[in-house]
Motif scaffolding. Structure first.
Motif, PDB file in Angstrom:
ATOM      1  N   ALA A   1       0.862  -0.963  -0.087  1.00  0.00           N
ATOM      2  CA  ALA A   1       0.013   0.028   0.113  1.00  0.00           C
ATOM      3  C   ALA A   1       0.876   1.214  -0.073  1.00  0.00           C
ATOM      4  CB  ALA A   1      -0.850   0.092   1.257  1.00  0.00           C
ATOM      5  N   LEU A   2       2.036   1.197   0.899  1.00  0.00           N
ATOM      6  CA  LEU A   2       2.767   2.476   0.758  1.00  0.00           C
ATOM      7  C   LEU A   2       3.315   2.659  -0.484  1.00  0.00           C
ATOM      8  CD1 LEU A   2       3.602   4.605   2.791  1.00  0.00           C
ATOM      9  CD2 LEU A   2       5.654   3.263   3.342  1.00  0.00           C
ATOM     10  N   SER A   3       3.903   1.634  -1.125  1.00  0.00           N
ATOM     11  CA  SER A   3       4.844   1.870  -2.328  1.00  0.00           C
ATOM     12  C   SER A   3       3.685   2.307  -3.375  1.00  0.00           C
ATOM     13  CB  SER A   3       5.291   0.526  -2.929  1.00  0.00           C
ATOM     14  OG  SER A   3       4.494  -0.442  -3.030  1.00  0.00           O
ATOM     15  N   THR A   4       2.351   1.685  -3.176  1.00  0.00           N
ATOM     16  CA  THR A   4       1.243   2.125  -4.419  1.00  0.00           C
ATOM     17  C   THR A   4       0.889   3.726  -4.103  1.00  0.00           C
ATOM     18  OG1 THR A   4       0.451   0.108  -4.459  1.00  0.00           O
ATOM     19  CG2 THR A   4      -0.806   1.845  -5.116  1.00  0.00           C
ATOM     20  N   MET A   5       0.831   4.152  -2.730  1.00  0.00           N
ATOM     21  CA  MET A   5       0.822   5.477  -2.585  1.00  0.00           C
ATOM     22  C   MET A   5       1.615   6.524  -2.890  1.00  0.00           C
ATOM     23  SD  MET A   5      -0.595   4.515   1.220  1.00  0.00           S
ATOM     24  CE  MET A   5      -0.913   6.228   2.109  1.00  0.00           C
ATOM     25  N   ILE A   6       2.952   6.089  -2.949  1.00  0.00           N
ATOM     26  CA  ILE A   6       4.090   6.990  -2.912  1.00  0.00           C
ATOM     27  C   ILE A   6       4.266   6.885  -4.483  1.00  0.00           C
ATOM     28  CG2 ILE A   6       6.603   7.126  -2.723  1.00  0.00           C
ATOM     29  CD1 ILE A   6       5.076   7.988  -0.416  1.00  0.00           C
TER      30      ILE A   6
ATOM     31  N   ASP B   1       5.108   9.276 -15.793  1.00  0.00           N
ATOM     32  CA  ASP B   1       4.026  10.017 -15.525  1.00  0.00           C
ATOM     33  C   ASP B   1       4.552  10.611 -13.975  1.00  0.00           C
ATOM     34  OD1 ASP B   1       2.059   9.042 -17.061  1.00  0.00           O
ATOM     35  OD2 ASP B   1       1.655   7.457 -16.035  1.00  0.00           O
ATOM     36  N   VAL B   2       4.354  12.059 -13.956  1.00  0.00           N
ATOM     37  CA  VAL B   2       4.788  12.759 -12.857  1.00  0.00           C
ATOM     38  C   VAL B   2       3.830  12.549 -11.899  1.00  0.00           C
ATOM     39  CG1 VAL B   2       4.793  15.230 -11.729  1.00  0.00           C
ATOM     40  CG2 VAL B   2       5.717  14.625 -14.137  1.00  0.00           C
ATOM     41  N   LYS B   3       4.138  12.360 -10.423  1.00  0.00           N
ATOM     42  CA  LYS B   3       3.457  11.969  -9.320  1.00  0.00           C
ATOM     43  C   LYS B   3       2.520  13.165  -9.155  1.00  0.00           C
ATOM     44  CE  LYS B   3       2.023   9.903  -5.450  1.00  0.00           C
ATOM     45  NZ  LYS B   3       1.087   8.614  -5.866  1.00  0.00           N
ATOM     46  N   GLU B   4       1.250  12.657  -8.803  1.00  0.00           N
ATOM     47  CA  GLU B   4       0.157  13.681  -8.574  1.00  0.00           C
ATOM     48  C   GLU B   4      -0.414  13.363  -7.226  1.00  0.00           C
ATOM     49  OE1 GLU B   4      -2.493  13.954 -11.711  1.00  0.00           O
ATOM     50  OE2 GLU B   4      -0.888  14.854 -13.227  1.00  0.00           O
ATOM     51  N   ILE B   5      -0.900  14.137  -6.434  1.00  0.00           N
ATOM     52  CA  ILE B   5      -1.894  13.888  -5.346  1.00  0.00           C
ATOM     53  C   ILE B   5      -3.017  15.156  -5.250  1.00  0.00           C
ATOM     54  CG2 ILE B   5      -2.045  13.791  -2.554  1.00  0.00           C
ATOM     55  CD1 ILE B   5       0.954  12.663  -2.711  1.00  0.00           C
ATOM     56  N   ASN B   6      -4.276  14.439  -5.304  1.00  0.00           N
ATOM     57  CA  ASN B   6      -5.324  15.653  -5.210  1.00  0.00           C
ATOM     58  C   ASN B   6      -5.147  16.501  -6.549  1.00  0.00           C
ATOM     59  OD1 ASN B   6      -6.413  14.214  -3.210  1.00  0.00           O
ATOM     60  ND2 ASN B   6      -5.685  15.700  -1.781  1.00  0.00           N
TER      61      ASN B   6
ATOM     62  N   GLU C   1      -6.215  10.907   2.522  1.00  0.00           N
ATOM     63  CA  GLU C   1      -7.168  11.948   2.827  1.00  0.00           C
ATOM     64  C   GLU C   1      -8.215  11.485   1.765  1.00  0.00           C
ATOM     65  OE1 GLU C   1      -5.959  15.778   2.568  1.00  0.00           O
ATOM     66  OE2 GLU C   1      -4.732  15.610   4.330  1.00  0.00           O
ATOM     67  N   GLU C   2      -9.621  11.831   2.196  1.00  0.00           N
ATOM     68  CA  GLU C   2     -10.619  11.441   1.267  1.00  0.00           C
ATOM     69  C   GLU C   2     -10.576  12.632  -0.032  1.00  0.00           C
ATOM     70  OE1 GLU C   2     -14.460  11.480   2.632  1.00  0.00           O
ATOM     71  OE2 GLU C   2     -14.026  10.071   4.421  1.00  0.00           O
ATOM     72  N   THR C   3     -10.744  11.877  -1.286  1.00  0.00           N
ATOM     73  CA  THR C   3     -10.618  12.742  -2.496  1.00  0.00           C
ATOM     74  C   THR C   3     -11.663  12.362  -3.611  1.00  0.00           C
ATOM     75  OG1 THR C   3      -9.203  13.692  -4.168  1.00  0.00           O
ATOM     76  CG2 THR C   3      -8.940  11.228  -3.547  1.00  0.00           C
ATOM     77  N   PHE C   4     -12.149  13.231  -4.238  1.00  0.00           N
ATOM     78  CA  PHE C   4     -13.278  12.935  -5.399  1.00  0.00           C
ATOM     79  C   PHE C   4     -12.477  12.301  -6.485  1.00  0.00           C
ATOM     80  CE2 PHE C   4     -15.599  16.171  -2.974  1.00  0.00           C
ATOM     81  CZ  PHE C   4     -16.642  15.376  -2.836  1.00  0.00           C
ATOM     82  N   LEU C   5     -11.002  12.324  -6.549  1.00  0.00           N
ATOM     83  CA  LEU C   5     -10.423  11.755  -7.683  1.00  0.00           C
ATOM     84  C   LEU C   5      -9.875  10.318  -7.433  1.00  0.00           C
ATOM     85  CD1 LEU C   5      -7.959  14.858  -8.294  1.00  0.00           C
ATOM     86  CD2 LEU C   5      -9.948  14.440  -9.556  1.00  0.00           C
ATOM     87  N   LYS C   6      -9.569   9.849  -8.441  1.00  0.00           N
ATOM     88  CA  LYS C   6      -9.086   8.240  -8.153  1.00  0.00           C
ATOM     89  C   LYS C   6      -7.911   8.455  -7.287  1.00  0.00           C
ATOM     90  CE  LYS C   6     -11.091   6.219 -12.115  1.00  0.00           C
ATOM     91  NZ  LYS C   6     -11.071   5.483 -13.372  1.00  0.00           N
ATOM     92  N   PRO C   7      -7.617   7.626  -6.226  1.00  0.00           N
ATOM     93  CA  PRO C   7      -6.529   8.019  -5.403  1.00  0.00           C
ATOM     94  C   PRO C   7      -5.005   7.577  -6.101  1.00  0.00           C
ATOM     95  CG  PRO C   7      -7.734   5.810  -4.572  1.00  0.00           C
ATOM     96  CD  PRO C   7      -8.449   6.619  -5.746  1.00  0.00           C
ATOM     97  N   PHE C   8      -4.867   6.550  -6.906  1.00  0.00           N
ATOM     98  CA  PHE C   8      -3.611   6.230  -7.380  1.00  0.00           C
ATOM     99  C   PHE C   8      -3.590   6.498  -8.928  1.00  0.00           C
ATOM    100  CE2 PHE C   8      -4.959   3.218  -3.931  1.00  0.00           C
ATOM    101  CZ  PHE C   8      -4.229   3.742  -3.158  1.00  0.00           C
TER     102      PHE C   8
END
Length: 560
Positions: A167-172, A313-318, A204-211
């Motif tokens: 999970a952590l590697s997927t989030m990062i 793909d550049v890393k994006e969060i929200n 954090e909750e987001t309306f976008l896809k998290p990964f």
């Protein structure tokens, strides 16, 4: 790993090393060299620790800290060739733009530590300590970070360990390569669902896809006659695997819906087996000449497909692009969540099923007890003698426990014992409620408080009259005072019962009256009365404030 392997030093030349890699520390070697650095450590007690100093040295260097980051990770089951693949990705990055990036046939494969065999090699999360700067077609220069992860489901890791690392590697990461052997089976999808949900809980909750991007890399693909090697065959194969149809079971549909809801891009690549020499030779050190030609041809397609500048793909969060500096902060924030106890611990299918099985048995047994007790004293059933109620409780309790023991349960006797104890505790708690409900039907129990207060008033009235008649005015005055207080208490109790206010004070009055009613001797009654009053002293003081005594009150009264 080979016994006599050549090790690349600063990725300029090779030196002979006997045995496994000997990664020197920065303190021992004045010139930092390119090597994997472990940033997430899994301790012996299965807790996690982030090496913030090592992570900061890599991502906060002046050259890269403000660059947008592309984080590429490879994850999957252990001993399936993840680190082996990562080293070919390193070769490509060091020879970016060259047609001959694979190197010469006799060159050993070095970089991330890897070896043949059945035991795990990588633990935690490792990052290559050299961040690559790449120019994208739109002119932006981005920082490319390569991460290698601990394989899931090895014999030394718990399910929580595997879920946390994945999970952590997927989030990062901005591109997660899911390394799978031979085929995409249903358990692979279910594990992916579990791991991604464990990651989504921490975000954090987001309306976008998290990964972002998920690449299913199917290794040792054996059915090229159905779906050919490469991306095209992989995409057609994955489309069939992730297809949702009406005749599918709801469980299978939910798994596929979940995966589609988690990732912005999903793709697949089918890779052939690297050959028997790779699989069976204990001295294999990654030389191209010993690898099957079909594997090399597809490897030349796979790695550029993943790492070419136009595909990064550049890393994006929200929806916001993340820099290397920002990635460090997210890394710290995410690991703190997994170090705490806020998230539920993932459980194996057996444990989860056994818990559900035992809880269902507890619910069935408790429901049986409730139904039978309702027939005994529930609803509008008349009052039952306490001894008879206790006896029926004992019989029905045993019947409920027999029902629980008779249900076939998973997990074994030891696992079920704590659920049996839970059932016993819950039945005893329910019985206390039935006792109160049964007592409320006893007219004498309901009238206990006013009857007790009337008796006290009557006794005090008689004693005051007698003592006043014989001239003992002090005792007569005391009895009159007690009589007055009791009368006020009775009126207060009646108001509480009528209005429903000050219920705590009403409970104290009931408790005091019950103490006087139940005890056989005056000493015991007074002792219980004292304890009840002492425990609720503040309520009495609030309801009946003590007036200041007037000096020489009694002599004046006597003169009058």
């Amino acid at each position: 790993m080979a016994r006599n392997r050549k090790e690349r030093n600063s990725w300029g030349s090779f030196t002979e090393k006997g045995g496994a890699y000997d990664w020197s520390s920065e303190e021992e070697e004045p010139v930092a060299r390119a090597e994997p650095v472990q940033v997430l450590v899994v301790k012996d007690d299965h807790s996690f620790e982030l090496d913030e100093a090592a992570l900061s040295r890599i991502l906060l260097s002046e050259a890269v800290r403000d660059r947008e980051v592309v984080a590429i990770s490879v994850a999957g089951a252990f001993r399936k060739g993840k680190s082996f693949l990562m080293d070919f990705m390193l070769r490509y990055m060091y020879n970016l733009g060259s047609e001959e990036w694979l190197g010469v046939p006799d060159e050993p494969l070095t970089g991330f530590s890897w070896r043949g065999g059945s035991e795990r090699e990588t633990t935690g999360i490792q990052i290559w300590n050299e961040v690559f700067l790449v120019d994208k077609p739109d002119g932006r220069k981005v920082a490319v970070l390569l991460m290698d992860t601990q394989g899931t489901f090895d014999s030394q890791s718990t399910l929580r360990d595997s879920a946390t690392v994945f999970a952590l590697s997927t989030m990062i990461s901005s591109m997660q390569v899911y390394n799978i052997s031979q085929n995409v089976q249903e358990d692979d999808l279910q594990h992916l669902q579990l791991f991604t949900e464990y990651g989504r809980l921490a975000m954090e909750e987001t309306f976008l896809k998290p990964f972002q991007s998920m690449i299913f890399l199917v290794r040792d693909w054996s059915f090229p006659y159905e779906f050919p090697y490469g991306q095209d065959g992989g995409m057609r194969f994955l489309e069939k695997r992730l297809k949702i149809s009406e005749n599918q079971h709801e469980e299978l549909q939910n798994v596929r819906k979940h995966i589609h809801s988690c990732f912005t891009n999903i793709s697949c690549f089918l890779l052939p087996h690297p050959g028997l020499k790779v699989a069976t030779n204990p001295n294999f050190d990654g030389r191209l000449k010993e690898i099957d030609g079909e594997f090399i041809r597809n490897l030349k397609v796979l790695v550029p497909w993943l790492l070419s500048p136009q595909n990064l793909d550049v890393k994006e969060i929200n929806g916001n692009n993340i820099t290397c500096r920002g990635l460090v902060e997210y890394f710290k924030a995410y690991i703190k969540i997994y170090q705490g106890e806020e998230l539920p611990h993932p459980k194996s299918m057996l444990q989860a099923t056994a818990e559900a099985n035992n809880l269902a048995a507890v619910a069935a047994a408790k429901d049986l007890y409730n139904k039978k007790m309702e027939e005994v004293c529930g609803g509008d059933r008349p009052f039952l003698a306490p001894a008879a109620l206790q006896a029926r409780h004992g019989e029905l309790r045993e019947e409920a426990l027999r029902l629980f023991r008779g249900v076939k349960k998973m997990g074994g006797e030891e696992f079920s014992r704590r659920y049996l104890q839970q059932l016993e505790g819950e039945i005893d708690e329910v019985f206390l409620q039935y006792i109160k409900h049964n007592d409320s039907k006893n007219i004498f129990h309901a009238a206990r408080t006013p009857a007790t207060l009337f008796v006290v008033i009557f006794i005090m009235y008689v004693v005051a009259g007698v003592t006043g008649f014989v001239g003992v005015d002090v005792i007569a005055s005391l009895c009159n005072m007690i009589l007055g207080l009791t009368l006020i208490t009775l009126c207060t109790w009646a108001y509480i019962r009528y209005s429903g206010e000050y219920r705590e004070l009403g409970a104290v009055i009931d408790q005091v009256a019950g103490a006087l009613w139940d005890q056989g001797s005056t000493n015991e009654a007074l002792y219980k009365l004292y304890n009840a009053a002492a425990g609720h002293r503040h309520l009495y003081h609030h309801a009946f404030p003590t007036p200041e005594p007037e000096p020489h009150a009694h002599p004046d009264r006597k003169q009058n």
